[in-house]
Design a protein around this motif. Sequence first.
Motif, PDB file in Angstrom:
ATOM      1  N   LEU A  20      36.522  41.469  47.792  1.00 14.71           N
ATOM      2  CA  LEU A  20      37.207  42.522  48.533  1.00 14.71           C
ATOM      3  C   LEU A  20      38.404  43.063  47.752  1.00 14.71           C
ATOM      4  N   ILE A  21      39.154  42.167  47.126  1.00 17.61           N
ATOM      5  CA  ILE A  21      40.315  42.584  46.343  1.00 17.61           C
ATOM      6  C   ILE A  21      39.879  43.463  45.180  1.00 17.61           C
ATOM      7  N   SER A  22      38.807  43.060  44.495  1.00 18.66           N
ATOM      8  CA  SER A  22      38.320  43.836  43.358  1.00 18.66           C
ATOM      9  C   SER A  22      37.738  45.175  43.795  1.00 18.66           C
ATOM     10  N   LEU A  23      37.117  45.227  44.959  1.00 13.48           N
ATOM     11  CA  LEU A  23      36.626  46.513  45.469  1.00 13.48           C
ATOM     12  C   LEU A  23      37.779  47.482  45.678  1.00 13.48           C
ATOM     13  N   VAL A  24      38.877  46.997  46.248  1.00  8.08           N
ATOM     14  CA  VAL A  24      40.049  47.857  46.455  1.00  8.08           C
ATOM     15  C   VAL A  24      40.553  48.386  45.123  1.00  8.08           C
ATOM     16  N   LYS A  25      40.670  47.503  44.145  1.00 13.46           N
ATOM     17  CA  LYS A  25      41.240  47.932  42.862  1.00 13.46           C
ATOM     18  C   LYS A  25      40.332  48.895  42.115  1.00 13.46           C
ATOM     19  N   VAL A  26      39.085  48.536  41.889  1.00  9.71           N
ATOM     20  CA  VAL A  26      38.238  49.366  41.034  1.00  9.71           C
ATOM     21  C   VAL A  26      37.941  50.720  41.685  1.00  9.71           C
ATOM     22  N   ILE A  27      37.744  50.744  42.997  1.00 11.50           N
ATOM     23  CA  ILE A  27      37.471  52.023  43.656  1.00 11.50           C
ATOM     24  C   ILE A  27      38.687  52.932  43.586  1.00 11.50           C
ATOM     25  N   ASN A  28      39.872  52.390  43.854  1.00 10.24           N
ATOM     26  CA  ASN A  28      41.082  53.214  43.802  1.00 10.24           C
ATOM     27  C   ASN A  28      41.402  53.667  42.389  1.00 10.24           C
ATOM     28  N   VAL A  40      49.243  58.012  34.307  1.00 15.69           N
ATOM     29  CA  VAL A  40      49.324  56.829  35.161  1.00 15.69           C
ATOM     30  C   VAL A  40      47.926  56.383  35.568  1.00 15.69           C
ATOM     31  N   ALA A  41      47.096  57.355  35.962  1.00 14.81           N
ATOM     32  CA  ALA A  41      45.734  57.040  36.411  1.00 14.81           C
ATOM     33  C   ALA A  41      44.923  56.375  35.314  1.00 14.81           C
ATOM     34  N   ARG A  42      45.092  56.846  34.085  1.00 17.20           N
ATOM     35  CA  ARG A  42      44.353  56.214  32.981  1.00 17.20           C
ATOM     36  C   ARG A  42      44.851  54.799  32.735  1.00 17.20           C
ATOM     37  N   ASN A  43      46.138  54.615  32.906  1.00 15.54           N
ATOM     38  CA  ASN A  43      46.739  53.297  32.721  1.00 15.54           C
ATOM     39  C   ASN A  43      46.232  52.294  33.755  1.00 15.54           C
ATOM     40  N   LEU A  44      46.038  52.730  34.991  1.00 16.01           N
ATOM     41  CA  LEU A  44      45.706  51.820  36.091  1.00 16.01           C
ATOM     42  C   LEU A  44      44.424  51.037  35.858  1.00 16.01           C
ATOM     43  N   ARG A  45      43.516  51.567  35.070  1.00 15.23           N
ATOM     44  CA  ARG A  45      42.211  50.930  34.906  1.00 15.23           C
ATOM     45  C   ARG A  45      42.250  49.726  33.969  1.00 15.23           C
ATOM     46  N   ILE A  46      43.447  49.371  33.461  1.00 22.46           N
ATOM     47  CA  ILE A  46      43.569  48.215  32.572  1.00 22.46           C
ATOM     48  C   ILE A  46      44.464  47.105  33.141  1.00 22.46           C
ATOM     49  N   PRO A  47      45.730  47.369  33.528  1.00 21.27           N
ATOM     50  CA  PRO A  47      46.585  46.280  34.016  1.00 21.27           C
ATOM     51  C   PRO A  47      46.054  45.620  35.292  1.00 21.27           C
ATOM     52  N   ALA A  48      46.429  44.354  35.484  1.00 22.81           N
ATOM     53  CA  ALA A  48      45.999  43.549  36.643  1.00 22.81           C
ATOM     54  C   ALA A  48      44.493  43.357  36.673  1.00 22.81           C
ATOM     55  N   GLY A  49      43.864  43.429  35.493  1.00 20.97           N
ATOM     56  CA  GLY A  49      42.423  43.227  35.398  1.00 20.97           C
ATOM     57  C   GLY A  49      41.697  44.542  35.233  1.00 20.97           C
ATOM     58  N   THR A  50      40.973  44.699  34.139  1.00 19.13           N
ATOM     59  CA  THR A  50      40.265  45.945  33.866  1.00 19.13           C
ATOM     60  C   THR A  50      39.184  46.222  34.904  1.00 19.13           C
ATOM     61  N   SER A  51      38.678  47.453  34.884  1.00 23.50           N
ATOM     62  CA  SER A  51      37.587  47.806  35.803  1.00 23.50           C
ATOM     63  C   SER A  51      36.378  46.909  35.582  1.00 23.50           C
ATOM     64  N   GLU A  52      36.154  46.515  34.331  1.00 23.70           N
ATOM     65  CA  GLU A  52      35.028  45.638  34.025  1.00 23.70           C
ATOM     66  C   GLU A  52      35.218  44.250  34.647  1.00 23.70           C
ATOM     67  N   ILE A  53      36.442  43.740  34.587  1.00 26.05           N
ATOM     68  CA  ILE A  53      36.756  42.449  35.218  1.00 26.05           C
ATOM     69  C   ILE A  53      36.523  42.528  36.729  1.00 26.05           C
ATOM     70  N   GLN A  54      36.890  43.652  37.342  1.00 26.54           N
ATOM     71  CA  GLN A  54      36.690  43.803  38.785  1.00 26.54           C
ATOM     72  C   GLN A  54      35.200  43.793  39.134  1.00 26.54           C
ATOM     73  N   ARG A  55      34.407  44.451  38.319  1.00 23.67           N
ATOM     74  CA  ARG A  55      32.964  44.466  38.580  1.00 23.67           C
ATOM     75  C   ARG A  55      32.369  43.066  38.442  1.00 23.67           C
ATOM     76  N   ASN A  56      32.878  42.300  37.488  1.00 27.24           N
ATOM     77  CA  ASN A  56      32.420  40.911  37.359  1.00 27.24           C
ATOM     78  C   ASN A  56      32.694  40.135  38.644  1.00 27.24           C
ATOM     79  N   ALA A  57      33.910  40.306  39.191  1.00 28.57           N
ATOM     80  CA  ALA A  57      34.289  39.582  40.408  1.00 28.57           C
ATOM     81  C   ALA A  57      33.441  40.025  41.596  1.00 28.57           C
ATOM     82  N   ILE A  58      33.166  41.324  41.679  1.00 29.75           N
ATOM     83  CA  ILE A  58      32.333  41.840  42.772  1.00 29.75           C
ATOM     84  C   ILE A  58      30.932  41.245  42.687  1.00 29.75           C
ATOM     85  N   ALA A  59      30.384  41.225  41.481  1.00 27.02           N
ATOM     86  CA  ALA A  59      29.033  40.678  41.295  1.00 27.02           C
ATOM     87  C   ALA A  59      28.986  39.191  41.630  1.00 27.02           C
ATOM     88  N   ARG A  60      30.013  38.451  41.189  1.00 27.15           N
ATOM     89  CA  ARG A  60      30.051  37.012  41.517  1.00 27.15           C
ATOM     90  C   ARG A  60      30.064  36.797  43.018  1.00 27.15           C
TER      91      ARG A  60
END
Length: 413
Positions: free
Chosen positions: A345-353, A385-405
């Motif tokens: 759920l946390i990763s869904l919030v981050k990667v979607i936003n 700022v928007a381009r920056n957001l996709r890296i700090p606190a875990g990249t978009s790829e890291i979020q997708r890994n967590a969602i899949a797990r």
Amino acid sequence: MAVADIAPSERVVAYTERFRTFLDTDVAELEKELARQGAGTASGPKFDEQGRMHPAVWEARREVQRRSGALGLYAPHSGTAAGGDGFSRVEMHHVEEFVYRHSGLGLGLAALAWTEGPNPAIEHCSPAVREQYLVPLMTGEITAAFCNTELGAGSDVLRMATRASRDGADWIINGSKGWITNSHFADVLQVVAVTDPGAGTRSLSMFLIDADAPGVSRGADLPTTMADGLTGTLEFRDVRVPAENVVGEIGDGFGLAMSWINWRRLCRGGMCAGWGAWLLQRAVDYAQQREVGGKPIAAQQAVQHMLADIDADIYQARSTSLVAQAQLDDLDPYGMPLHPGAPRLISLVKVINDEVFFRVADNAIQVRGAVGLVHDSPEEKLFRVARNLRIPAGTSEIQRNAIARGLLRTKAA
């Protein structure tokens, strides 16, 4: 889930009314004073000879934080035991959305504790250092820096090289940290270090270190696309830390670091919704005022579709954030150990936003054409700022890994 579960609570309404008054009085006064100094703005500061945020801009931010702390506006997200209001994540979404929408890129953003303020991890500090660190952080009297990332170990935190070794009752810390926000100015450092090599997630511990302690040195500024003059490196050479400065217990470092990181991930919801709404209103206003061929560009279907896309993106991400955070309020998003259903759920919030806000900022520039490319305009700044957001606190790829797990774990169960 009823709509009432994700609607602003009475105390959120009361908070936002007080915050609006604070913006109109204290913040407006401080922004006028900052403008007279010619040091830049809160979002576009000038820099000193070391590339760091101009001291006048930093002090203006600090004054906003102190005044906000004195009024009890600074840390509503913190637990009541720490002196905060104990707002839920749904409540904080509404607070953050209001603050970002109505502050824009101004000094008002500093009035709500960001990465330099109190956070879920530091609430686990020992009673011995509570008065020294936690209390003044809650009131905005001092600032912190979260020191987890290293230049050679980003998302792979278990590869970090910073070590803490026992010396009697104390700990001796050696290592370095990179990409640290507020490294130049922080009063207290939340440092994650290896205390038990090879113990997996129990190999790390968190320490509170006075930023002026012997052996601590603030390194060079690391200019990024954010151009904020706040990001740099820190070095630790035989830094002695007393046992009472351990946060939580030895071995809790990974869990504490994740509680901090998950806090920042979840803050994306309100931030992106607030800034998104601000950009959308600016785009609509501009489209209605800007004329081409004697007609406002809002009459062109191509522009209407861009506005519709911005609106649809914001609605999607905002809805995801509120529903997911309502579920997380039942699971405790900062728990140690974390509920197995929370990471997805946390990763869904981050990667979607993160990805929605990038599209929103891109379309906001496109509506304005060349005007949107002006350096440090709200649209250009928020695109960076928007381009920056996709890296700090875990990249978009890291979020997708967590969602899949999370999906695979549910299927296996």
